[in-house]
Design an enzyme around this catalytic site. Sequence first.
Site, PDB file in Angstrom:
ATOM      1  N   GLN A 116     -13.785 -19.302  32.085  1.00  0.00           N
ATOM      2  CA  GLN A 116     -13.733 -20.286  33.182  1.00  0.00           C
ATOM      3  C   GLN A 116     -14.420 -21.583  32.773  1.00  0.00           C
ATOM      4  O   GLN A 116     -13.904 -22.671  33.012  1.00  0.00           O
ATOM      5  CB  GLN A 116     -14.419 -19.760  34.448  1.00  0.00           C
ATOM      6  CG  GLN A 116     -13.638 -18.701  35.172  1.00  0.00           C
ATOM      7  CD  GLN A 116     -14.121 -17.314  34.758  1.00  0.00           C
ATOM      8  OE1 GLN A 116     -14.287 -17.057  33.563  1.00  0.00           O
ATOM      9  NE2 GLN A 116     -14.358 -16.452  35.722  1.00  0.00           N
ATOM     10  N   GLU A 137      -8.601 -10.422  -3.853  1.00  0.00           N
ATOM     11  CA  GLU A 137      -8.366 -10.771  -2.442  1.00  0.00           C
ATOM     12  C   GLU A 137      -7.218  -9.960  -1.877  1.00  0.00           C
ATOM     13  O   GLU A 137      -6.410  -9.428  -2.620  1.00  0.00           O
ATOM     14  CB  GLU A 137      -7.942 -12.249  -2.327  1.00  0.00           C
ATOM     15  CG  GLU A 137      -8.843 -13.183  -3.029  1.00  0.00           C
ATOM     16  CD  GLU A 137      -8.317 -14.613  -3.037  1.00  0.00           C
ATOM     17  OE1 GLU A 137      -7.310 -14.896  -2.362  1.00  0.00           O
ATOM     18  OE2 GLU A 137      -8.933 -15.420  -3.728  1.00  0.00           O
ATOM     19  N   LYS A 171      -3.610  -9.694  -0.133  1.00  0.00           N
ATOM     20  CA  LYS A 171      -2.395 -10.516  -0.097  1.00  0.00           C
ATOM     21  C   LYS A 171      -1.835 -10.414   1.320  1.00  0.00           C
ATOM     22  O   LYS A 171      -1.377  -9.356   1.752  1.00  0.00           O
ATOM     23  CB  LYS A 171      -1.376 -10.011  -1.110  1.00  0.00           C
ATOM     24  CG  LYS A 171      -0.149 -10.881  -1.205  1.00  0.00           C
ATOM     25  CD  LYS A 171       0.700 -10.484  -2.389  1.00  0.00           C
ATOM     26  CE  LYS A 171       1.867 -11.411  -2.601  1.00  0.00           C
ATOM     27  NZ  LYS A 171       2.669 -11.696  -1.441  1.00  0.00           N
ATOM     28  N   ASP A 196       0.591 -10.940   4.459  1.00  0.00           N
ATOM     29  CA  ASP A 196       2.051 -10.936   4.545  1.00  0.00           C
ATOM     30  C   ASP A 196       2.528 -11.822   5.694  1.00  0.00           C
ATOM     31  O   ASP A 196       2.805 -11.350   6.789  1.00  0.00           O
ATOM     32  CB  ASP A 196       2.528  -9.491   4.723  1.00  0.00           C
ATOM     33  CG  ASP A 196       4.018  -9.364   4.488  1.00  0.00           C
ATOM     34  OD1 ASP A 196       4.623 -10.330   3.980  1.00  0.00           O
ATOM     35  OD2 ASP A 196       4.574  -8.304   4.806  1.00  0.00           O
ATOM     36  N   ARG A 222       6.041 -24.054   2.656  1.00  0.00           N
ATOM     37  CA  ARG A 222       6.244 -24.014   1.213  1.00  0.00           C
ATOM     38  C   ARG A 222       7.583 -24.664   0.826  1.00  0.00           C
ATOM     39  O   ARG A 222       7.679 -25.371  -0.157  1.00  0.00           O
ATOM     40  CB  ARG A 222       6.214 -22.557   0.746  1.00  0.00           C
ATOM     41  CG  ARG A 222       6.464 -22.428  -0.716  1.00  0.00           C
ATOM     42  CD  ARG A 222       6.121 -21.033  -1.214  1.00  0.00           C
ATOM     43  NE  ARG A 222       6.225 -21.021  -2.660  1.00  0.00           N
ATOM     44  CZ  ARG A 222       7.342 -20.801  -3.319  1.00  0.00           C
ATOM     45  NH1 ARG A 222       8.446 -20.568  -2.667  1.00  0.00           N
ATOM     46  NH2 ARG A 222       7.362 -20.832  -4.633  1.00  0.00           N
ATOM     47  N   TYR A 247      -6.920 -20.915  -0.783  1.00  0.00           N
ATOM     48  CA  TYR A 247      -6.803 -21.710  -2.011  1.00  0.00           C
ATOM     49  C   TYR A 247      -7.151 -23.158  -1.686  1.00  0.00           C
ATOM     50  O   TYR A 247      -6.549 -23.760  -0.790  1.00  0.00           O
ATOM     51  CB  TYR A 247      -5.363 -21.603  -2.522  1.00  0.00           C
ATOM     52  CG  TYR A 247      -5.101 -22.160  -3.899  1.00  0.00           C
ATOM     53  CD1 TYR A 247      -6.102 -22.293  -4.852  1.00  0.00           C
ATOM     54  CD2 TYR A 247      -3.798 -22.549  -4.251  1.00  0.00           C
ATOM     55  CE1 TYR A 247      -5.821 -22.792  -6.111  1.00  0.00           C
ATOM     56  CE2 TYR A 247      -3.508 -23.043  -5.510  1.00  0.00           C
ATOM     57  CZ  TYR A 247      -4.525 -23.157  -6.440  1.00  0.00           C
ATOM     58  OH  TYR A 247      -4.248 -23.652  -7.688  1.00  0.00           O
ATOM     59  N   LYS A 293      -7.326 -13.351  -9.078  1.00  0.00           N
ATOM     60  CA  LYS A 293      -7.385 -14.719  -9.604  1.00  0.00           C
ATOM     61  C   LYS A 293      -8.580 -14.857 -10.538  1.00  0.00           C
ATOM     62  O   LYS A 293      -9.682 -14.415 -10.193  1.00  0.00           O
ATOM     63  CB  LYS A 293      -7.566 -15.732  -8.460  1.00  0.00           C
ATOM     64  CG  LYS A 293      -6.471 -15.708  -7.422  1.00  0.00           C
ATOM     65  CD  LYS A 293      -6.820 -16.603  -6.225  1.00  0.00           C
ATOM     66  CE  LYS A 293      -5.733 -16.491  -5.165  1.00  0.00           C
ATOM     67  NZ  LYS A 293      -6.125 -17.088  -3.882  1.00  0.00           N
ATOM     68  N   LYS A 349       1.464  -5.590  -5.711  1.00  0.00           N
ATOM     69  CA  LYS A 349       2.031  -5.245  -4.405  1.00  0.00           C
ATOM     70  C   LYS A 349       1.908  -3.754  -4.155  1.00  0.00           C
ATOM     71  O   LYS A 349       2.177  -2.946  -5.047  1.00  0.00           O
ATOM     72  CB  LYS A 349       3.510  -5.631  -4.373  1.00  0.00           C
ATOM     73  CG  LYS A 349       3.725  -7.132  -4.535  1.00  0.00           C
ATOM     74  CD  LYS A 349       4.176  -7.736  -3.242  1.00  0.00           C
ATOM     75  CE  LYS A 349       5.488  -8.455  -3.442  1.00  0.00           C
ATOM     76  NZ  LYS A 349       6.094  -8.849  -2.188  1.00  0.00           N
ATOM     77  N   CYS A 359      32.295   7.355  23.233  1.00  0.00           N
ATOM     78  CA  CYS A 359      30.927   7.421  23.739  1.00  0.00           C
ATOM     79  C   CYS A 359      30.469   8.879  23.826  1.00  0.00           C
ATOM     80  O   CYS A 359      31.167   9.702  24.425  1.00  0.00           O
ATOM     81  CB  CYS A 359      30.853   6.764  25.113  1.00  0.00           C
ATOM     82  SG  CYS A 359      29.225   6.935  25.867  1.00  0.00           S
ATOM     83  N   CYS A 409      29.955   9.713  27.787  1.00  0.00           N
ATOM     84  CA  CYS A 409      31.006   9.730  28.808  1.00  0.00           C
ATOM     85  C   CYS A 409      32.411   9.798  28.217  1.00  0.00           C
ATOM     86  O   CYS A 409      33.389   9.888  28.954  1.00  0.00           O
ATOM     87  CB  CYS A 409      30.879   8.503  29.712  1.00  0.00           C
ATOM     88  SG  CYS A 409      31.381   6.987  28.887  1.00  0.00           S
ATOM     89  N   CYS A 466      29.765   1.058  24.502  1.00  0.00           N
ATOM     90  CA  CYS A 466      30.548   1.849  25.440  1.00  0.00           C
ATOM     91  C   CYS A 466      30.869   0.915  26.610  1.00  0.00           C
ATOM     92  O   CYS A 466      29.968   0.401  27.267  1.00  0.00           O
ATOM     93  CB  CYS A 466      29.752   3.050  25.944  1.00  0.00           C
ATOM     94  SG  CYS A 466      30.523   3.787  27.404  1.00  0.00           S
ATOM     95  N   CYS A 478      29.055   5.572  32.915  1.00  0.00           N
ATOM     96  CA  CYS A 478      28.360   6.198  31.791  1.00  0.00           C
ATOM     97  C   CYS A 478      26.879   6.421  32.157  1.00  0.00           C
ATOM     98  O   CYS A 478      26.144   5.458  32.395  1.00  0.00           O
ATOM     99  CB  CYS A 478      28.505   5.288  30.577  1.00  0.00           C
ATOM    100  SG  CYS A 478      27.695   5.906  29.104  1.00  0.00           S
TER     101      CYS A 478
HETATM  102  S1  IVH Z   1      -2.784 -17.696  -3.961  1.00  0.00           S
HETATM  103  C1  IVH Z   1      -1.208 -20.430  -7.212  1.00  0.00           C
HETATM  104  N1  IVH Z   1      -3.805 -15.847  -2.401  1.00  0.00           N
HETATM  105  O1  IVH Z   1       1.667 -14.749  -1.704  1.00  0.00           O
HETATM  106  C2  IVH Z   1      -1.732 -19.422  -6.259  1.00  0.00           C
HETATM  107  N2  IVH Z   1      -1.466 -16.268  -2.235  1.00  0.00           N
HETATM  108  O2  IVH Z   1       3.729 -15.297  -4.366  1.00  0.00           O
HETATM  109  C3  IVH Z   1      -1.200 -19.614  -4.902  1.00  0.00           C
HETATM  110  N3  IVH Z   1      -0.325 -14.962  -0.492  1.00  0.00           N
HETATM  111  O3  IVH Z   1       3.162 -17.882  -1.861  1.00  0.00           O
HETATM  112  C4  IVH Z   1      -1.220 -18.458  -4.006  1.00  0.00           C
HETATM  113  N4  IVH Z   1      -2.106 -13.880   0.214  1.00  0.00           N
HETATM  114  O4  IVH Z   1       2.239 -17.121   0.383  1.00  0.00           O
HETATM  115  C5  IVH Z   1      -2.672 -16.505  -2.764  1.00  0.00           C
HETATM  116  N5  IVH Z   1      -4.870 -14.301  -1.046  1.00  0.00           N
HETATM  117  C6  IVH Z   1      -3.757 -14.943  -1.411  1.00  0.00           C
HETATM  118  C7  IVH Z   1      -2.506 -14.693  -0.798  1.00  0.00           C
HETATM  119  C8  IVH Z   1      -1.377 -15.376  -1.247  1.00  0.00           C
HETATM  120  C9  IVH Z   1      -0.806 -14.067   0.379  1.00  0.00           C
HETATM  121  C10 IVH Z   1       1.104 -15.332  -0.579  1.00  0.00           C
HETATM  122  C11 IVH Z   1       1.377 -16.802  -0.687  1.00  0.00           C
HETATM  123  C12 IVH Z   1       2.103 -16.996  -1.993  1.00  0.00           C
HETATM  124  C13 IVH Z   1       2.581 -15.610  -2.311  1.00  0.00           C
HETATM  125  C14 IVH Z   1       2.519 -15.343  -3.788  1.00  0.00           C
END
Ligand code: IVH
Length: 692
Positions: A32, A111, A113, A115, A134, A248, A310, A334, A429, A432, A447, A453
Site C-alpha cells: 500500500q 555459472e 546456463k 534458458d 541478440r 557478462y 568461462k 548442456k 469420435c 459419440c 468432433c 457429444c
Molecule cells: S555468456 C561470449 N553466460 O547461452 C559469451 N551465456 O550460446 C556470451 N546463456 O547466447 C554468453 N546463460 O543467451 C553466458 N551464464 C551465461 C549464460 C549464457 C545462458 C545463453 C546466452 C548465449 C547462449 C550461449
Amino acid sequence: MSEQERIAQLRAELHRNNYNYYVLNAPAISDQDFDALLRELQELEAHHPELFDPNSPTQRVGSDLSNKFESVEHQYPMLSLANTYNREEVRQFYERVSEGLAGEPFEICCELKFDGLSISLVYEDGRLVRAVTRGDGVRGDDVTANIRTIRTIPLQLGSQAPMPAVAADGQGDLFAAPALEPVVSWPQRFEIRGEVLMPWASFEALNIEREAEEEPLFANPRNAASGTLKSKQTAIVAKRKLDAYLYYLLGEDLPAEGHYENMEAARSWGFKVSNHMCKARTLDEVFAFIDYWDVERKNLPIATDGIVLKVNSLRQQQTLGMTAKSPRWAIAYKFQAEQASTVLREVTFQVGRTGAVTPVANMDPVQLSGTIVRRATLHNADFVAQLDLHVGDHVLVEKGGEIIPKIVAVDEAFAHQPRGPKVEFINRCPECGAELVRYEGEAAWYCPNETGCPPQIKGRIEHFVSRRAMNIDTLGPETIEDFVSRGLIRNYADLYGLQVDHLSGANDSRIRSARKTIKAIEDSRQVPFERVLFAMGIRFVGESVAKTLTRNFKTIDALAQASLDDFLQINGIGTAIAESVIQWFRNSDNLRLVERLRGYGLQLQLSDDVLSQQSDRLAGRTIVISGVFAHHSRDEYKALIEQHGGKNTGSISAKTSFILAGENMGPAKLEKAQKLGVAIIHEDEFLKMIED
Ligand code: IVH
C-alpha cells in the site's frame, strides 16, 4: 521542498524499494505504501511534463500503444558459445585452454546456463539507454520500452543499499558467492548482457489464464518469454512478470581484471547477478559444480539448461581469442534432458470441450525426473505419423523444458524385435461416433457433434459455471457428469430448470448444499452481458474479446445479425473470431439456447447503467492517444472513446480523425501528425466533446 525536488526524491525512493522487493526479495515497505508513493509521483509527473523521464518508476507499468522495434547494430557482436553434452569434451576444453595459456595457471568461472533469451543492455551515466535482442548477433531489435517494464532490471543505478551476497531466497548453498566489498563506481558507458526469463510460477499462471481465454498455450518458459518480449504493447509485457539475470560485462574501463569480480561489482550496482557462480581452480572442481547443479537445478524457480564455463581473467581471455563463431575461452555444457525407455501399450483419444481430439500414449509406468510417468501427449495426427509408432514399441520419453512428458522417438535399442500393429489416427469420435473434421490451417481433428457429444456437453457446462464466467462454482465436475449421464441436463440452459430435489435426491443431508447451488444459479441471472457471452463458450471468444464485442454491439441480437464487415471494423477483432461468431449464430440449436437464456432472464444486453453512459458522439472517428494525461489514465480514455462509438488505434495514419494529446506527446508522433494534417485535441477539449 519544491515539486521538482519531491519528484526526484520519490523516484529515488521507488527505485530503491523496487530493488528491495524484486531483486532482493526483501520488501522494506508495504504494498500500500509503495502504491501511495507511486500514485503521488504519477500525479506530480502529470503536472510537470517537462520533467518526463523514460526511466521513471512510473514507466514500469507500460502502455498499450503499439511500439516499434527498430533494428540496431550491436557495438560488440553477440557471439554464441560452443556447446557440448559430454564430460570428455569439457576435459578437452580445459586442456586446450591450458595449452593456449602455455601452462600458466588459470581459473574457470562456473555459472548456470539460463534458458531464456539473451539481451544486451547499454548504460550511460548509470541510466539504462538501450536494450537490444541478440538478433543475428550483429544486429538485433531495440526492445528498450519492453525491457523497462522488467522490475529486476535497474533503470537507474545506485538506488540501492549494497546487496549482500546471499541467495535471494535467503538460503545459502554449496556454491554461494562469498560477500565482497561492493565496488561503487561504474564506467560512464558500459554494456551488460544477460538472459530474460519467465520464472516457472509466472509461466504456469500465464498458461492457466491462456487456457481460460482459449489462447494457445506456451510450450515452455523460454517460448513464453520470447513471445512476451516481442509484444508490441509494453503493458502486456509489464503484466507477464519476466525476470532477468545478467552474466557478462563489456566496456572500456571495467572495474576488475576478472570476469567474476566484474559480476560482483555489477551486483553491487543493483543488477540481478546469480549467486550461484564459483571460481574453479581444477578440472575436478569444475566437475563438482556440474554434478551439483545437474541435480540441484530442479529446485530453482527458473529454467536452466546447462552450465557455462568461462576463463576468468580478461587478459587470458584476450590471449585465447575467438574462432569465427565463438570465444575460445568459454564453453556451454548442456544437461541431457532426462529420458526413460518404456513400452507403449495403447493410444487413446481425448475429446475436449471444443471437440478437439488429442491422442494420448498409455505406457508401462516408468520413473522420470522424480515422478512416475504413465501417459504422454502425442499432440496431433501429424506428430503420431512422424514418430511411426506401433503398439508394443519401446519408446523414449523425455521431460524437457515442458511440463507434460512427451515421446521423442522409438527406442532403437529394441529395433530388432517384431512390431505390433501401427498406431493409426482415428476418423470417428471415440465418444459419440461422429466423423471427425479438420479445419483449414489447424493441426487438430475435431468432433463436429457439438450438441450430442458427452465430453463436449460436459466441458461447455463446466466452462459456463466457472468462476470467471457465471460463477456457479458450487457445481463441480462430478455433479455435472452425474446430471448429464442421468439426462437431467443436456446444455447450460437446462441448469435454469433445475430444482432443489433434482440435486439432493431423497438425501436430507444434501438439501443445504442443493439450496446453495440453486441460489447460485438464480443469482447468475444478474451476471453482466460480457460474462454471459464469455460463458457461452463460442470458439475464440475469451474474456477480453467478449468485452469488446458487447461494448460494440450492445445486445445479443445486434451481435447475432452482424456481418463479417461489421466485425472487421472493430479494433482487435480479426477474421477468425468474426467467422467463429457468425458460424455460432447460424446454428439453430444455438439460437434456441439463446432464446431459452433470454426466457430465464439472463443479461443479454448491456445494462441500462452502462448504456446510459454510451453515445454515438465519436461514431466513425479513429483516434490515437498520445502523451501523459491529468484527468484520466490512458486506459480510461480508451474506454471513453469506445463508449462513445469511436475507435482507438495505436499509430497515426491518413485515416486518423484526431489525436487525443496529453503532455509530452512524442516528437516523432507530432511530426507525423503535422505532416498528415491530423488535428490535435487536448484532454479538456475532448472531455467537452463527449459531455455535450
Ligand atoms: S555468456 C561470449 N553466460 O547461452 C559469451 N551465456 O550460446 C556470451 N546463456 O547466447 C554468453 N546463460 O543467451 C553466458 N551464464 C551465461 C549464460 C549464457 C545462458 C545463453 C546466452 C548465449 C547462449 C550461449
